[in-house]
Design an enzyme around this catalytic site. Structure first.
Site, PDB file in Angstrom:
ATOM      1  N   GLU A 136      99.797  71.721  46.636  1.00 21.71           N
ATOM      2  CA  GLU A 136     100.104  70.733  47.662  1.00 21.71           C
ATOM      3  C   GLU A 136     101.498  70.167  47.483  1.00 21.71           C
ATOM      4  O   GLU A 136     102.003  70.107  46.376  1.00 21.71           O
ATOM      5  CB  GLU A 136      99.145  69.548  47.519  1.00 21.71           C
ATOM      6  CG  GLU A 136      97.737  69.887  47.825  1.00 21.71           C
ATOM      7  CD  GLU A 136      96.818  68.743  47.480  1.00 21.71           C
ATOM      8  OE1 GLU A 136      97.316  67.626  47.237  1.00 21.71           O
ATOM      9  OE2 GLU A 136      95.620  68.976  47.446  1.00 21.71           O
ATOM     10  N   CYS A 194     107.322  65.054  47.531  1.00 21.22           N
ATOM     11  CA  CYS A 194     106.532  64.997  46.301  1.00 21.22           C
ATOM     12  C   CYS A 194     106.051  66.420  46.014  1.00 21.22           C
ATOM     13  O   CYS A 194     105.349  67.005  46.840  1.00 21.22           O
ATOM     14  CB  CYS A 194     105.363  64.039  46.507  1.00 21.22           C
ATOM     15  SG  CYS A 194     104.225  64.006  45.123  1.00 21.22           S
ATOM     16  N   CYS A 209      95.988  71.570  36.544  1.00 21.08           N
ATOM     17  CA  CYS A 209      96.614  70.843  35.437  1.00 21.08           C
ATOM     18  C   CYS A 209      95.679  70.873  34.239  1.00 21.08           C
ATOM     19  O   CYS A 209      94.466  70.756  34.397  1.00 21.08           O
ATOM     20  CB  CYS A 209      96.892  69.391  35.840  1.00 21.08           C
ATOM     21  SG  CYS A 209      97.774  68.467  34.560  1.00 21.08           S
ATOM     22  N   CYS A 225      93.022  64.376  33.204  1.00 20.23           N
ATOM     23  CA  CYS A 225      92.873  62.925  33.393  1.00 20.23           C
ATOM     24  C   CYS A 225      91.616  62.689  34.238  1.00 20.23           C
ATOM     25  O   CYS A 225      91.409  63.354  35.262  1.00 20.23           O
ATOM     26  CB  CYS A 225      94.111  62.343  34.063  1.00 20.23           C
ATOM     27  SG  CYS A 225      95.605  62.672  33.100  1.00 20.23           S
ATOM     28  N   CYS A 242      91.830  61.880  38.142  1.00 17.76           N
ATOM     29  CA  CYS A 242      92.751  62.657  38.992  1.00 17.76           C
ATOM     30  C   CYS A 242      92.074  63.891  39.571  1.00 17.76           C
ATOM     31  O   CYS A 242      91.451  64.663  38.837  1.00 17.76           O
ATOM     32  CB  CYS A 242      93.964  63.045  38.162  1.00 17.76           C
ATOM     33  SG  CYS A 242      95.073  64.214  38.980  1.00 17.76           S
ATOM     34  N   CYS A 246      97.268  62.852  44.724  1.00 18.28           N
ATOM     35  CA  CYS A 246      97.335  64.097  43.968  1.00 18.28           C
ATOM     36  C   CYS A 246      96.065  64.958  44.051  1.00 18.28           C
ATOM     37  O   CYS A 246      94.992  64.542  43.656  1.00 18.28           O
ATOM     38  CB  CYS A 246      97.578  63.626  42.531  1.00 18.28           C
ATOM     39  SG  CYS A 246      97.814  64.820  41.301  1.00 18.28           S
TER      40      CYS A 246
HETATM   41  N1  SAH Z   1     101.204  65.017  35.763  1.00 16.53           N
HETATM   42  C1  SAH Z   1     102.205  64.053  35.978  1.00 16.53           C
HETATM   43  C2  SAH Z   1     102.771  64.063  37.378  1.00 16.53           C
HETATM   44  C3  SAH Z   1     101.809  64.286  38.497  1.00 16.53           C
HETATM   45  S1  SAH Z   1     100.649  62.979  38.810  1.00 16.53           S
HETATM   46  C4  SAH Z   1     101.700  62.666  35.628  1.00 16.53           C
HETATM   47  O1  SAH Z   1     100.509  62.521  35.422  1.00 16.53           O
HETATM   48  O2  SAH Z   1     102.517  61.773  35.528  1.00 16.53           O
HETATM   49  C5  SAH Z   1     101.679  61.697  39.485  1.00 16.53           C
HETATM   50  C6  SAH Z   1     101.102  60.297  39.357  1.00 16.53           C
HETATM   51  O3  SAH Z   1      99.964  60.143  40.227  1.00 16.53           O
HETATM   52  C7  SAH Z   1     100.610  59.978  37.948  1.00 16.53           C
HETATM   53  O4  SAH Z   1     101.046  58.695  37.554  1.00 16.53           O
HETATM   54  C8  SAH Z   1      99.108  60.019  38.136  1.00 16.53           C
HETATM   55  O5  SAH Z   1      98.452  59.274  37.151  1.00 16.53           O
HETATM   56  C9  SAH Z   1      98.936  59.462  39.525  1.00 16.53           C
HETATM   57  N2  SAH Z   1      97.640  59.723  40.139  1.00 16.53           N
HETATM   58  C10 SAH Z   1      96.851  60.788  39.985  1.00 16.53           C
HETATM   59  N3  SAH Z   1      95.728  60.665  40.737  1.00 16.53           N
HETATM   60  C11 SAH Z   1      95.832  59.492  41.380  1.00 16.53           C
HETATM   61  C12 SAH Z   1      94.997  58.799  42.307  1.00 16.53           C
HETATM   62  N4  SAH Z   1      93.840  59.306  42.720  1.00 16.53           N
HETATM   63  N5  SAH Z   1      95.415  57.602  42.776  1.00 16.53           N
HETATM   64  C13 SAH Z   1      96.612  57.086  42.380  1.00 16.53           C
HETATM   65  N6  SAH Z   1      97.445  57.697  41.518  1.00 16.53           N
HETATM   66  C14 SAH Z   1      97.056  58.878  41.013  1.00 16.53           C
HETATM   67 FE1  SF4 Z   2      97.593  66.300  35.403  1.00 19.58          FE
HETATM   68 FE2  SF4 Z   2      96.595  64.649  37.230  1.00 19.58          FE
HETATM   69 FE3  SF4 Z   2      96.781  63.873  34.681  1.00 19.58          FE
HETATM   70 FE4  SF4 Z   2      99.033  64.166  36.144  1.00 19.58          FE
HETATM   71  S1  SF4 Z   2      97.389  62.684  36.483  1.00 19.58           S
HETATM   72  S2  SF4 Z   2      98.650  64.889  34.050  1.00 19.58           S
HETATM   73  S3  SF4 Z   2      98.420  65.901  37.444  1.00 19.58           S
HETATM   74  S4  SF4 Z   2      95.475  65.543  35.457  1.00 19.58           S
END
Ligand code: SAH
Ligand code: SF4
Length: 340
Positions: free
Chosen positions: A87, A100, A107, A111, A114, A326
């Site tokens: 995406e 973005c 990934c 997390c 996410c 994301c």
């Molecule tokens: N992997 C990297 C970059 C991609 S995620 C990282 O984790 O930093 C980019 C940002 O979006 C990160 O801060 C992540 O924690 C946040 N993010 C992921 N899922 C989300 C969600 N459902 N709502 C809000 N922020 C989210």
């Molecule tokens: Fe990966 Fe999502 Fe964690 Fe970013 S927030 S490191 S994309 S699992």
């Protein structure tokens, strides 16, 4: 053999064109079409010989779904050459258009909040596959991209070489010509890679996803993320080398990390370095049990940080009705997607 234009530096493209028996200046014509004229169809590059046009590829992906939000945000689901899907999101504002981009299909960080982390890692993207997201978004939005945030799917610093090559292309005046200050790489905080990035001559913005004021809670939310002390030490090195303030990202999860105590802990960490704290209210993900705090709760958390002298902001959510968080368009069943 096809030349994948976006994988090359201008000098590399010249060499590749010459290896096909063509004159080097043909590379300049291709660069002009792709980057200055935003044309990615070789058949429309009218001043190229047909044989050469038949040997170059700009886009390896195509749009399989798009979702547009009332605020102008456009989210694209792209299918790559091997069928993997990623995406990207285009977010227009008055003066700027922010892209973005994803750096990996899936990934490995896992997390727990996410959508991307739920399915694990499929593979790294190449530099060209990162860059073609910017071209697809330019095409979809009809406006040039002015800012790029590496905040789509994937952990950019776990795909270091492709990420850095893509950043170099974005800030190269012969290619995308975007100001380095308008490029942000977001990471869970991989200390070795942050130090390496600090040693590159790239005055970009580094954003570190913290999300917790202590290691116990951080491990719960981000099981693969390194300890806070190591992450913050690496961030301090980045500041010392690059003189660019680091951004600390903190996704507010209702009842999990938005207490007064958490605000106090976060303020203590933030005051260890020159940084800005970006608060983001969680975008709910289907099947995941975290909740988005109210605007009032987020504002109260923000006020607590500011009272302790922290430079903090609450980021406005854009494109919520476009599944802009994301990984969410990718996970949505195909029948619910808007077809292009
Ligand atoms: N992997 C990297 C970059 C991609 S995620 C990282 O984790 O930093 C980019 C940002 O979006 C990160 O801060 C992540 O924690 C946040 N993010 C992921 N899922 C989300 C969600 N459902 N709502 C809000 N922020 C989210
Ligand atoms: Fe990966 Fe999502 Fe964690 Fe970013 S927030 S490191 S994309 S699992």
């Amino acid at each position: 053999m096809s030349i994948r234009v976006l994988e090359h530096t201008p000098a590399g493209l010249r060499r590749a064109v010459e290896a096909l028996g063509e004159r080097g200046y043909r590379a300049d014509q291709i660069i002009d079409w792709v980057y200055a004229k935003a044309c990615s169809d070789p058949q429309k590059m009218t001043n190229l010989p047909d044989a050469l046009a038949g040997h170059i590829t700009v886009l390896t992906s195509h749009v399989v779904a798009r979702a547009a939000s009332r605020d102008g945000t456009v989210k694209l689901l792209l299918e790559l050459g091997d069928g993997e899907r990623v995406e990207c999101v285009g977010i227009p504002a008055r003066q700027r258009v922010t892209a973005c981009v994803s750096t990996q299909a899936g990934c490995a960080q896992g997390c727990t909040f996410c959508a991307t982390g739920l399915d694990g890692l499929q593979r790294n993207l190449t530099a060209g596959e990162i860059l073609e997201q910017v071209l697809n978004l330019t095409d979809a939005g009809g406006r040039r991209v002015t800012n790029v945030v590496f905040m789509g799917a994937g952990e950019p610093l776990a795909n270091y070489d492709a990420t850095v090559s893509a950043v170099r292309a974005l800030i190269d005046s012969e290619r995308f010509g975007i100001s380095a200050r308008s490029v942000t790489v977001s990471t869970v905080g991989l200390p070795g890679a942050i130090r390496r990035l600090a040693g590159e001559d790239l005055p970009i913005t580094l954003a570190i996803s913290l999300h917790a004021p202590n290691d116990a809670l951080r491990r719960e939310l981000m099981p693969a993320a390194p300890p806070l002390d190591d992450v913050l030490a690496a961030a301090a090195t980045f500041y010392a080398r690059r003189k660019r303030e680091v951004t600390l990202e903190y996704v507010l999860l209702a009842g999990v990390n938005d207490s007064t105590l958490c605000a106090k802990g976060l303020a203590r960490l933030a005051k260890r370095l020159r940084c800005n704290v970006n608060l983001i209210r969680y975008n709910p993900v289907a099947g995941v049990a975290y909740a988005r705090p109210s605007e009032a709760a987020a504002r109260a958390f923000l006020a607590r940080l500011r009272r302790q002298g922290v430079n903090a902001h609450l980021r406005r959510s854009r494109g919520r009705d476009a599944d802009a968080a994301c990984g969410q368009l990718r996970r949505r069943p195909a029948s619910h997607r808007q077809r292009t």
